[in-house]
Write a protein that holds these residues in place. Structure first.
Motif, PDB file in Angstrom:
ATOM      1  N   SER A 229     -24.963  -7.545  17.878  1.00  0.00           N
ATOM      2  CA  SER A 229     -25.958  -6.981  18.106  1.00  0.00           C
ATOM      3  C   SER A 229     -26.084  -5.163  17.360  1.00  0.00           C
ATOM      4  CB  SER A 229     -26.856  -6.762  19.512  1.00  0.00           C
ATOM      5  OG  SER A 229     -27.646  -7.863  19.580  1.00  0.00           O
ATOM      6  N   GLY A 230     -26.487  -3.963  17.347  1.00  0.00           N
ATOM      7  CA  GLY A 230     -26.332  -2.557  17.039  1.00  0.00           C
ATOM      8  C   GLY A 230     -24.732  -2.524  16.008  1.00  0.00           C
ATOM      9  N   GLY A 231     -24.240  -3.492  15.681  1.00  0.00           N
ATOM     10  CA  GLY A 231     -23.468  -3.740  14.962  1.00  0.00           C
ATOM     11  C   GLY A 231     -23.794  -2.556  13.628  1.00  0.00           C
ATOM     12  N   LYS A 232     -24.886  -2.705  12.655  1.00  0.00           N
ATOM     13  CA  LYS A 232     -25.654  -2.006  11.555  1.00  0.00           C
ATOM     14  C   LYS A 232     -25.632  -0.400  12.030  1.00  0.00           C
ATOM     15  CE  LYS A 232     -27.636  -5.912   9.006  1.00  0.00           C
ATOM     16  NZ  LYS A 232     -29.290  -6.128   7.879  1.00  0.00           N
ATOM     17  N   ALA A 233     -26.208  -0.782  12.892  1.00  0.00           N
ATOM     18  CA  ALA A 233     -26.395   1.197  13.237  1.00  0.00           C
ATOM     19  C   ALA A 233     -25.098   1.657  13.459  1.00  0.00           C
ATOM     20  CB  ALA A 233     -26.702   0.900  14.481  1.00  0.00           C
ATOM     21  N   THR A 234     -23.593   1.026  13.812  1.00  0.00           N
ATOM     22  CA  THR A 234     -22.407   1.658  14.506  1.00  0.00           C
ATOM     23  C   THR A 234     -21.941   1.295  12.779  1.00  0.00           C
ATOM     24  OG1 THR A 234     -22.595   0.026  16.285  1.00  0.00           O
ATOM     25  CG2 THR A 234     -20.331   0.813  14.711  1.00  0.00           C
ATOM     26  N   VAL A 249     -30.059   7.418   3.573  1.00  0.00           N
ATOM     27  CA  VAL A 249     -30.864   6.433   4.090  1.00  0.00           C
ATOM     28  C   VAL A 249     -30.787   4.732   4.308  1.00  0.00           C
ATOM     29  CG1 VAL A 249     -32.976   5.218   2.666  1.00  0.00           C
ATOM     30  CG2 VAL A 249     -32.719   7.598   2.631  1.00  0.00           C
ATOM     31  N   MET A 250     -31.156   4.190   5.225  1.00  0.00           N
ATOM     32  CA  MET A 250     -31.666   2.645   5.693  1.00  0.00           C
ATOM     33  C   MET A 250     -32.348   1.847   4.894  1.00  0.00           C
ATOM     34  SD  MET A 250     -29.247   0.278   6.772  1.00  0.00           S
ATOM     35  CE  MET A 250     -29.631  -1.764   6.418  1.00  0.00           C
ATOM     36  N   ILE A 251     -32.921   0.861   3.721  1.00  0.00           N
ATOM     37  CA  ILE A 251     -33.257   0.087   3.271  1.00  0.00           C
ATOM     38  C   ILE A 251     -33.704  -1.773   4.119  1.00  0.00           C
ATOM     39  CG2 ILE A 251     -34.795  -0.799   1.326  1.00  0.00           C
ATOM     40  CD1 ILE A 251     -33.768   2.008   0.053  1.00  0.00           C
ATOM     41  N   GLY A 252     -34.263  -1.752   4.670  1.00  0.00           N
ATOM     42  CA  GLY A 252     -33.810  -3.539   5.000  1.00  0.00           C
ATOM     43  C   GLY A 252     -35.677  -4.063   5.411  1.00  0.00           C
ATOM     44  N   ASP A 253     -35.122  -5.200   6.053  1.00  0.00           N
ATOM     45  CA  ASP A 253     -36.535  -5.631   6.192  1.00  0.00           C
ATOM     46  C   ASP A 253     -36.079  -6.181   7.597  1.00  0.00           C
ATOM     47  OD1 ASP A 253     -36.342  -9.323   7.115  1.00  0.00           O
ATOM     48  OD2 ASP A 253     -34.476  -7.545   5.935  1.00  0.00           O
ATOM     49  N   GLY A 254     -35.387  -6.546   8.814  1.00  0.00           N
ATOM     50  CA  GLY A 254     -35.306  -6.519   9.791  1.00  0.00           C
ATOM     51  C   GLY A 254     -34.719  -5.820  11.398  1.00  0.00           C
ATOM     52  N   ALA A 255     -34.669  -6.020  12.416  1.00  0.00           N
ATOM     53  CA  ALA A 255     -34.739  -5.033  13.387  1.00  0.00           C
ATOM     54  C   ALA A 255     -33.073  -4.101  13.460  1.00  0.00           C
ATOM     55  CB  ALA A 255     -35.202  -5.899  14.878  1.00  0.00           C
ATOM     56  N   THR A 256     -32.556  -5.289  12.617  1.00  0.00           N
ATOM     57  CA  THR A 256     -30.998  -4.178  13.163  1.00  0.00           C
ATOM     58  C   THR A 256     -31.206  -3.036  11.854  1.00  0.00           C
ATOM     59  OG1 THR A 256     -30.007  -6.096  11.814  1.00  0.00           O
ATOM     60  CG2 THR A 256     -29.675  -5.595  14.098  1.00  0.00           C
ATOM     61  N   ASP A 257     -31.896  -3.689  11.376  1.00  0.00           N
ATOM     62  CA  ASP A 257     -32.303  -2.330   9.631  1.00  0.00           C
ATOM     63  C   ASP A 257     -32.799  -1.263  10.827  1.00  0.00           C
ATOM     64  OD1 ASP A 257     -31.144  -4.299   7.872  1.00  0.00           O
ATOM     65  OD2 ASP A 257     -33.227  -5.304   7.798  1.00  0.00           O
TER      66      ASP A 257
END
Length: 300
Positions: A229-234, A249-257
């Protein structure tokens, strides 16, 4: 892949001013490096689920009228058009499917794993817990993985190749940040997703399945930032720190995005719901889109 978090994220939202947007409104009905070993019997620790969300074919759908972020504001468009880097989620964004669900189905555990994915995508359980639980249900061998990728290669989302080509023409650097597996993105024995899109290995952040000498499943590498958890942000924060991008910019469909939209991370989160609409994530996005073509057109 979509992502997940264990707490709700409230990104700093940019002010909305619909009348500034040059894009026409669109409508549709609203849809209310250590080895991590998975211990035997792990499923006894987890409760069964009752709801299932499966990957859907992309539809020529438009924005539900219950969302107020389907039109980009002037500020959002300015960041999007001038950003120096774009980070894409892979499963249900760059690709049509949730890779782990497809692999599990191929190995005979599709329904059980999809139930966990449904819970995971909402952010109701920590990512590492959900990943370990899902993998423990079918323990894929290396030979099964190879067979799966040969018979069911990942399918690109409509328009993604053109969008990435457009971004590259603008000298925008593109990254893939996935809670899925490198083997599905960079497989060497066939034309991988990353190669099709022209993404170099150093621009890919994803999980790594681990196998023994005989190809038996051993676990996954917990040193990968996207394994928790929090890995994409890191990952996004590290990318920005290393390269000094002024706008990302971040593009995605989920909560970690969505979670990647935080200080030191992404300036903008664009929710792509052309495959999966996760309402709790879509509602918090700076911009909600249902077709890659909308993003392409907005760059012109």
């Amino acid at each position: 892949m979509a992502g997940l978090i264990s707490a709700h994220i409230a990104p700093n939202r940019l002010p909305r001013s619909r009348h500034h947007s040059p894009l026409p409104p669109i409508f549709s009905p609203c849809l209310s490096k250590k080895l991590h070993k998975i211990p035997l019997g792990i499923m006894g620790q987890f409760k069964p689920l009752t709801s299932v969300i499966t990957s859907a074919q992309p539809q020529d759908i438009a924005a539900p009228t219950c969302f107020d972020n389907t039109l980009p504001t002037k500020e959002v468009l300015e960041i999007w058009r001038n950003c120096e880097a774009v980070c894409f989620d892979v499963d249900s964004t760059v690709c049509l499917d949730e890779g782990i669900d497809e692999l599990a189905e191929f190995c005979g555990a599709g329904k059980a794993v999809a139930e966990w994915t449904a819970r995971a995508m909402s952010g109701s359980v920590p990512f590492e817990e959900a990943l370990a639980a899902r993998l423990s249900l079918f323990n894929p061998s290396l030979s099964q993985l190879h067979d799966f990728l040969e018979k069911r290669p990942p399918r690109l989302s409509p328009g993604i190749a053109d969008l990435i080509k457009k971004l590259k023409a603008k000298k925008t650097v593109v990254y893939l940040i996935s809670g899925g597996f490198r083997q599905m993105i960079q497989q060497l024995f066939m034309k991988p997703v990353a190669l099709q899109l022209g993404i170099p290995p150093e621009n890919i952040f994803a999980n790594q399945l681990l196998f023994g000498r005989s190809g038996e499943f051993c676990g996954f590498d917990i040193n990968e930032p996207t394994s928790r958890s929090g890995g994409k942000a890191t990952a996004v924060q590290n990318i920005r720190k290393v390269h000094g991008y002024k706008a990302l910019v971040m593009i995605g469909d989920g909560a970690t995005d969505l979670e990647a939209r935080k200080p030191g991370g992404a300036d903008l989160f664009i929710c792509y719901a052309g495959v999966q609409l996760r309402e709790s994530v879509a509602a918090k996005a700076d911009w909600l889109v249902f077709q890659m073509q909308h993003l392409i057109t907005s760059l012109e």
